[in-house]
Each structure stands twice: as structure tokens, then as C-alpha cells.
Enzyme design. Structure first.
Site, PDB file in Angstrom:
ATOM      1  N   CYS A  50       9.675 -13.408  66.338  1.00 41.22           N
ATOM      2  CA  CYS A  50      10.038 -14.412  67.357  1.00 41.22           C
ATOM      3  C   CYS A  50       8.855 -14.865  68.206  1.00 41.22           C
ATOM      4  O   CYS A  50       8.769 -16.184  68.507  1.00 41.22           O
ATOM      5  CB  CYS A  50      11.366 -14.101  68.341  1.00 41.22           C
ATOM      6  SG  CYS A  50      12.613 -13.275  67.599  1.00 41.22           S
ATOM      7  N   ASP A  82      15.977  -9.660  71.033  1.00 47.71           N
ATOM      8  CA  ASP A  82      17.468  -9.214  70.725  1.00 47.71           C
ATOM      9  C   ASP A  82      17.479  -8.390  69.382  1.00 47.71           C
ATOM     10  O   ASP A  82      18.378  -7.377  69.400  1.00 47.71           O
ATOM     11  CB  ASP A  82      18.359 -10.454  70.806  1.00 47.71           C
ATOM     12  CG  ASP A  82      18.392 -10.834  72.280  1.00 47.71           C
ATOM     13  OD1 ASP A  82      17.404 -11.718  72.704  1.00 47.71           O
ATOM     14  OD2 ASP A  82      19.053 -10.439  72.971  1.00 47.71           O
ATOM     15  N   CYS A 123      11.788 -16.066  71.600  1.00 50.40           N
ATOM     16  CA  CYS A 123      13.113 -15.360  71.312  1.00 50.40           C
ATOM     17  C   CYS A 123      14.045 -15.909  72.613  1.00 50.40           C
ATOM     18  O   CYS A 123      13.633 -16.233  73.752  1.00 50.40           O
ATOM     19  CB  CYS A 123      13.114 -13.911  71.458  1.00 50.40           C
ATOM     20  SG  CYS A 123      14.425 -13.061  70.888  1.00 50.40           S
ATOM     21  N   ASP A 124      15.341 -15.374  72.477  1.00 47.36           N
ATOM     22  CA  ASP A 124      16.434 -15.804  73.313  1.00 47.36           C
ATOM     23  C   ASP A 124      16.118 -15.886  74.665  1.00 47.36           C
ATOM     24  O   ASP A 124      16.291 -17.087  75.354  1.00 47.36           O
ATOM     25  CB  ASP A 124      17.714 -14.954  73.143  1.00 47.36           C
ATOM     26  CG  ASP A 124      18.271 -14.828  71.827  1.00 47.36           C
ATOM     27  OD1 ASP A 124      17.393 -15.238  70.681  1.00 47.36           O
ATOM     28  OD2 ASP A 124      19.071 -14.358  71.571  1.00 47.36           O
ATOM     29  N   LYS A 125      15.816 -14.950  75.429  1.00 46.49           N
ATOM     30  CA  LYS A 125      15.636 -14.827  76.779  1.00 46.49           C
ATOM     31  C   LYS A 125      14.490 -15.297  77.207  1.00 46.49           C
ATOM     32  O   LYS A 125      14.316 -15.990  78.520  1.00 46.49           O
ATOM     33  CB  LYS A 125      15.653 -13.349  77.390  1.00 46.49           C
ATOM     34  CG  LYS A 125      16.891 -12.923  77.842  1.00 46.49           C
ATOM     35  CD  LYS A 125      18.164 -13.109  77.136  1.00 46.49           C
ATOM     36  CE  LYS A 125      18.362 -12.498  75.814  1.00 46.49           C
ATOM     37  NZ  LYS A 125      19.504 -12.788  75.260  1.00 46.49           N
ATOM     38  N   CYS A 202      15.467 -16.540  65.330  1.00 37.40           N
ATOM     39  CA  CYS A 202      16.518 -16.661  64.264  1.00 37.40           C
ATOM     40  C   CYS A 202      16.778 -18.087  63.903  1.00 37.40           C
ATOM     41  O   CYS A 202      17.067 -18.921  64.934  1.00 37.40           O
ATOM     42  CB  CYS A 202      17.652 -15.642  64.814  1.00 37.40           C
ATOM     43  SG  CYS A 202      17.675 -14.215  65.159  1.00 37.40           S
ATOM     44  N   GLU A 465      24.711  -7.437  74.056  1.00 43.92           N
ATOM     45  CA  GLU A 465      25.421  -8.191  73.141  1.00 43.92           C
ATOM     46  C   GLU A 465      26.081  -7.290  72.139  1.00 43.92           C
ATOM     47  O   GLU A 465      25.671  -6.459  71.450  1.00 43.92           O
ATOM     48  CB  GLU A 465      24.456  -9.178  72.403  1.00 43.92           C
ATOM     49  CG  GLU A 465      23.971 -10.170  73.276  1.00 43.92           C
ATOM     50  CD  GLU A 465      22.667 -11.125  72.750  1.00 43.92           C
ATOM     51  OE1 GLU A 465      22.722 -12.108  73.267  1.00 43.92           O
ATOM     52  OE2 GLU A 465      22.184 -10.823  71.471  1.00 43.92           O
ATOM     53  N   SER A 491      25.779 -12.328  70.802  1.00 47.95           N
ATOM     54  CA  SER A 491      24.666 -13.166  70.328  1.00 47.95           C
ATOM     55  C   SER A 491      25.204 -14.313  69.903  1.00 47.95           C
ATOM     56  O   SER A 491      26.562 -14.576  69.481  1.00 47.95           O
ATOM     57  CB  SER A 491      24.024 -12.192  69.211  1.00 47.95           C
ATOM     58  OG  SER A 491      23.295 -13.328  68.125  1.00 47.95           O
TER      59      SER A 491
HETATM   60 FE1  FES Z   1      14.724 -13.396  68.379  1.00 46.33          FE
HETATM   61 FE2  FES Z   1      17.118 -13.723  67.358  1.00 46.33          FE
HETATM   62  S1  FES Z   1      15.956 -11.952  67.658  1.00 46.33           S
HETATM   63  S2  FES Z   1      15.706 -15.097  68.233  1.00 46.33           S
END
Ligand code: FES
Length: 576
Positions: A50, A82, A123-125, A202, A465, A491
Site C-alpha cells: 500500500c 490493515d 493505506c486506510d489510516k 486494496c 476490524e 474493513s
Molecule cells: Fe492497505 Fe487495504 S491493506 S489498503
């Protein structure tokens, strides 16, 4: 917070600064001429796909800033994946990292006397954290997204008919299907090799792309910046569209400085409303509830969880993206990206067109030449507002009730419940692992409501999550017959009948702590209620006997220990 920027060269310590600069590899006489000190927030790691392209992007940004006469100074921050933490004992570090990253970027920016800031997300965070220091410092700046992963394909069903649209979701559900004996090991190996040919987040409307969408829709990222692929494959350089974004972002930054246009001029209440409406129209992740509230707080914009519900419930679901739909995020990029969705929403009256953006123009001006979905030939990636994938009110809803006196969020992703509500039998677990064992052993059956508690922001801590549970349910064909409720979160990959963010959480004495195996739980999206179906006096008795909730044992002086002492409930975005 005020702008604390100072000039390097306006005080009596000029000589010492020259020594410092020379030792760090800068030519002091060149640095003296700089027209801006630009913090390049660089959450790079080689640990995961990511954010493993972030260093290349950050280096390019430094070069571009240098060409524009400025000095780009790198500031690091921990980018937690994640995928690497979910389902492990370290899962709490994911949400914790959001605020930690924002703090790192703020610290580096002020410590290096930055005058402006470009934040690379990922990535997400990282995506959530990107907007927080911009809003907090109000330094001139914007966000650049490293990109999402390209999709893949296989030649066996049920995945062959999806074409070149397979993402990590297909692999993880395939792995659960393999565990349940529904596909062969060779098929699983094919999925493993094909779903993600290169780097990137993702690859569909999961949390990272939800947050990149929010950055673009709120006006803090250049148009079409939220949806590009990170690369061509794992061995290639970064994608050309990313390079173009880097160059254009530095040009935009200098324009913003010239115009005097700062993040808080852009991230106004109407811009938040635009971002939430767009994320709803695209089927964004429930995590947006936590992150939008946290970003709004940094921007000084009054926004509540009920505001998010009010904005989102009006908006139809029009983007045909996984997990609710068919396509990967790069399919949206190929038809024009987030501007196609926003143009449809603007024309239908769901957006404020007069807010400013980092282009230096209003949103309406940015969208002037964007096509409407109905004007694009042969595509079903974005549906017209008049013919949506799902009517308003069928994506995420904020509920409350006897099991969630404060609030919780229900994610239906466009589905409607057959009976209008889900009424099921509680199977209660005090940990994610306990629930996982029960699902794997076949102890969870159609009609159950799996309750996972003590996994909230304080209890876990860090509110992990429950994605591996939702994957197992989907992989075993139970996604439509079993509901999952928790004081943890989900998630963006998760889909099914899912209630998360239950507040107050069990560790704070919330009524989720008194649910027992065999109780009846009712989830009703129409009345927007989550209830434990027991008599009121029974509820009162159980609450009286609850005692002190159990919380996990962690060192007080650890990051998680500090987080537990400071964090607010999900109802307020888990802000510190
Ligand atoms: Fe990084 Fe899903 S694990 S965006």
C-alpha cells in the site's frame, strides 16, 4: 492553531543554520534563495504494497518543489497496513496509527519550519491521517495518493465471469471458500497469483479508496487523483498518472500560495457534505464515519454523526464498485474517475458547487467538462442518478436503541432486508478469536446474530476490524443469513448484514455487555434501531449486575495504553 512558520534567515543564528544545512547535504547559499519550505509528508515503508511506492513519489515531489524554487523536506510517519494487522494481536495499532501519523506530520512540519505541506497518503489510516495535519496546521497544501492496486482475472467460476475485476476481496473470500471445501487448492493458488499484479491499496471501494475519494471530493486533491493505479505491475515504475499528479500537485501548491488559499478555506462544512455525499454514492466504507468526524474536528467544522446520516441518507448508490458491486477502482479511473460521480451528483442537486478546491477553482468549475455517466458509451461502472444501483437509504445507516444508546452504524451496501428487519438469535463472544473458532467449527448457523464485544476503542484497545469474520461468513455462504454486531469496526472489504461502532462499547459499560447466548436481537434499518428483545425490567436487572467491564491487559506506558486513556467513543470519531 496558528501558522508557526518562520524564515530560516531572519534571525541572528544564520551562521549556525548554514552549518546545519551544509552538514545535511544542502548548499546554504541555494537554500537561502528558497521561496517555500515544503513539508513532504512521507509515510513510506517497504513492509507492504500500500505504501511501498511512497518514497519514489516523495522523492519526485522534492525534485518538483526544487524546480519550482522551493525546498522539500521529508517527514516520516508510520504507515500501518490493515492487511498485515487484521485478525492479529496487533490489530489495534491500525486505528491508533491515524492520530500518531497526524502528530508526526505536524511535529516535523513545525520542527523544520515548513511554510507549506504536501501529504502522500496510502493505506486506510494513512488516507485518513493525510487530511488531519493539513486541517490542523492550516499550512498551504494538498494530498497526493500513491494509487490503488490493479485488478486481475482467472478462468474458473464464479470468478471468471467477473472478468478483469478481481481484487483482494476475491482472494480472501476464495480462501474462506477453500477452507469450507467449496473450491480446490489449485483454484485458490490461481486467485492468489492473479488478484493483485502490483503495488497499491486494496483495489475497490474499500477504506483506502473511500478516503482518497473523500480527499478529492472535499477539494484537497486534484481531480482524478483518487482512483489511479499505483503502477503497471510489481516490477514497473509508478504509473504515469501518478507522475502527472505529482507534477500538477506542486504547480497547484504554488498557485494556492499565490492566491492565499489555505486548507480551512477549502475544508468548510459544505465541502464535508460534498465528501460524504460522494462517498455514499460510491458505497464507501463505514470507517468514513470515524475519519470524517476526526478531520472535521481538526478543521474546526462542527459535524456530528447525525449530520453524516442526514447527508448520506438522501444519496443513491451509483458507483458499481466492489464490495457491493462488480468493478475495481481502476475501472472507475478509466471512465473518468470520481469527477464522473460528482458531476452526476452536482447535476442532481446533491453537491455544493461553489466551494473552493486546490485547483484554485470552485468545484463546479472543476466539473464543467466532466461527463455525466449517461453520456459515456458502453459503461456500467457509474449509473445515472435517475437509474441508481440502489435507492437512497440502503447503504450505511446510523442506528440507536437498547443495545446502542449512543449510536452504531449498519452497513447494507445497497441490499434491503427481506422482512424489513433482521431478527436473530445471539451467539456472544468476548473476542474475535472466539467468534472465528465458532464459525470455523460450524457453530454459527443461519438465523444467528454473532455478537463480538470488548473490541472497542478502549476495550481492545484500538477498535480492530472484524474483517476475517465477515470473510468467513461470506466464504461459507452465510453472508445473507447471519448478522454480525460489534463494538469494534469493519474493513471496507466487509459486506453482509453488519453493525459496528456500537456505543457505548462494552468496556465503557455499554449494554452490549449484557447480551446472553440465545437472546433475540433485532436490527431494523427502517426505524433505525438496534434492540435486545427482552423486557425492560430484565434489561434493568442485567445492567445493574454488569459490574466492572473486563479490558485487555496492556502496558500502561505503551502507545496502546496512552491511546486507551485519551480516546473518545466511535460516536465522536475516536478522536484524542
Ligand atoms: Fe492497505 Fe487495504 S491493506 S489498503
Amino acid at each position: 492553531m496558528s501558522d508557526k512558520s518562520v524564515s530560516y534567515w531572519s534571525n541572528a543564528e544564520e551562521g549556525l543554520r548554514a552549518v546545519e544545512l551544509r552538514a545535511a547535504g544542502f548548499e546554504p547559499s541555494e537554500a537561502m534563495k528558497t521561496n517555500a519550505v515544503v513539508t513532504i509528508a512521507n509515510p513510506y515503508t517497504n513492509a507492504h504494497r500500500c505504501n511501498n511506492r511512497v518514497r519514489r513519489i516523495a522523492d519526485l515531489l522534492v525534485e518538483e518543489v526544487s524546480s519550482a524554487g522551493g525546498q522539500g523536506l521529508l517527514v516520516g510517519a508510520p504507515a500501518v497496513s490493515d492487511a498485515m494487522t487484521q485478525g492479529t494481536e496487533n490489530a489495534g495499532y491500525s486505528l491508533v496509527s491515524r492520530d500518531l501519523m497526524a502528530d508526526c506530520i505536524e511535529t516535523g512540519h513545525y520542527a523544520h519550519h515548513g511554510t507549506a505541506m504536501i501529504v502522500v497518503s496510502g493505506c486506510d489510516k494513512t488516507g485518513a491521517a493525510a487530511l488531519m495535519p493539513l486541517a490542523r496546521t492550516n499550512a498551504f497544501g494538498l494530498v497526493v495518493y500513491p494509487g490503488t492496486s490493479s485488478p486481475g482475472r482467472v478462468d474458473f467460476e464464479p470468478w471468471a465471469s467477473k472478468g478483469n475485476n478481481l481484487t483482494i476481496l476475491d482472494y480472501v473470500e476464495g480462501a474462506a471458500a477453500r477452507e469450507a471445501g467449496r473450491i480446490t487448492q489449485d483454484e485458490l493458488t490461481s486467485l492468489q497469483r492473479c488478484v493483485m499484479p502490483g503495488s497499491g491499496t486494496c483495489g475497490a471501494m474499500f477504506t483506502a479508496n473511500t478516503m482518497s475519494t473523500i480527499a478529492e471530493a472535499i477539494g484537497m486533491m486534484l481531480p482524478r487523483g483518487a482512483s489511479h493505479p499505483a503502477d503497471y505491475d510489481a516490477a514497473s515504475d509508478i504509473h504515469d498518472d501518478v507522475k502527472r499528479q505529482v507534477q500538477a500537485s506542486v504547480e497547484a501548491l504554488y498557485r494556492l500560495m499565490e492566491m492565499g488559499l489555505r486548507p480551512r478555506d477549502i475544508m468548510v462544512k459544505e465541502a464535508f457534505e460534498n465528501a460524504v455525499a460522494t462517498a455514499y454514492a460510491m458505497g464507501g466504507s463505514t470507517n468514513l464515519y470515524l475519519h470524517v468526524l476526526a478531520i472535521a474536528r481538526e478543521a474546526g467544522v462542527p459535524l456530528t454523526i447525525e449530520d453524516l446520516q442526514r447527508i448520506g441518507e438522501r444519496v443513491p448508490l451509483i458507483a458499481n464498485l466492489q464490495p457491493h458491486g462488480t468493478y475495481a477502482m481502476v475501472s472507475l479511473h478509466e471512465v473518468g474517475g470520481v469527477p464522473v460521480v460528482m458531476k452526476a451528483l452536482l447535476e442532481a442537486g446533491f453537491l455544493h458547487g461553489d466551494v473552493m478546491t486546490v485547483t484554485g477553482k470552485t468545484l463546479a468549475e472543476n466539473l464543467a467538462d466532466a461527463p455525466l455517466p449517461e453520456d459515456l458509451p458502453d459503461q456500467d461502472v457509474v449509473f445515472p442518478v435517475a437509474r441508481p444501483l440502489a435507492a437512497p437509504g440502503n447503504h450505511i445507516s446510523v442506528l440507536s436503541g437498547s443495545l446502542a444508546p449512543e449510536s452504531c452504524v449498519l452497513k447494507l451496501s445497497g441490499k434491503t432486508l427481506e422482512e424489513g428487519e433482521f431478527r436473530g438469535t445471539a451467539k456472544v463472544f468476548d473476542s474475535e478469536q472466539g467468534a472465528m473458532d465458532a464459525i470455523r467449527d460450524g457453530r454459527v448457523v443461519a438465523g444467528d446474530v454473532v455478537v463480538v464485544r470488548n473490541v472497542g476503542p478502549v476495550g481492545a484497545p484500538g477498535m480492530p476490524e472484524m474483517v476475517h469474520l465477515t470473510i468467513q461468513l461470506q466464504g461459507r455462504g452465510l453472508g445473507k443469513e447471519v448478522a454480525l454486531i460489534t463494538d469494534g469496526r469493519y474493513s471496507g472489504v466487509s459486506h453482509g448484514i453488519l453493525v459496528g461502532h456500537i456505543c457505548p462499547e462494552a468496556a465503557k459499560g455499554g449494554p452490549i455487555g449484557v447480551v446472553r447466548d440465545g437472546d433475540t436481537i433485532v436490527i431494523n434499518p427502517i426505524t433505525r434501531r438496534l434492540d435486545l428483545d427482552i423486557p425492560q425490567d430484565e434489561m434493568t436487572n442485567r445492567m445493574a449486575q454488569l459490574g466492572t467491564p473486563k479490558i485487555s491487559d496492556i502496558p500502561e506506558n505503551s502507545v496502546l495504553g496512552k491511546y486507551r486513556r485519551l480516546v473518545s467513543s466511535a460516536h465522536y470519531g475516536c478522536v484524542l
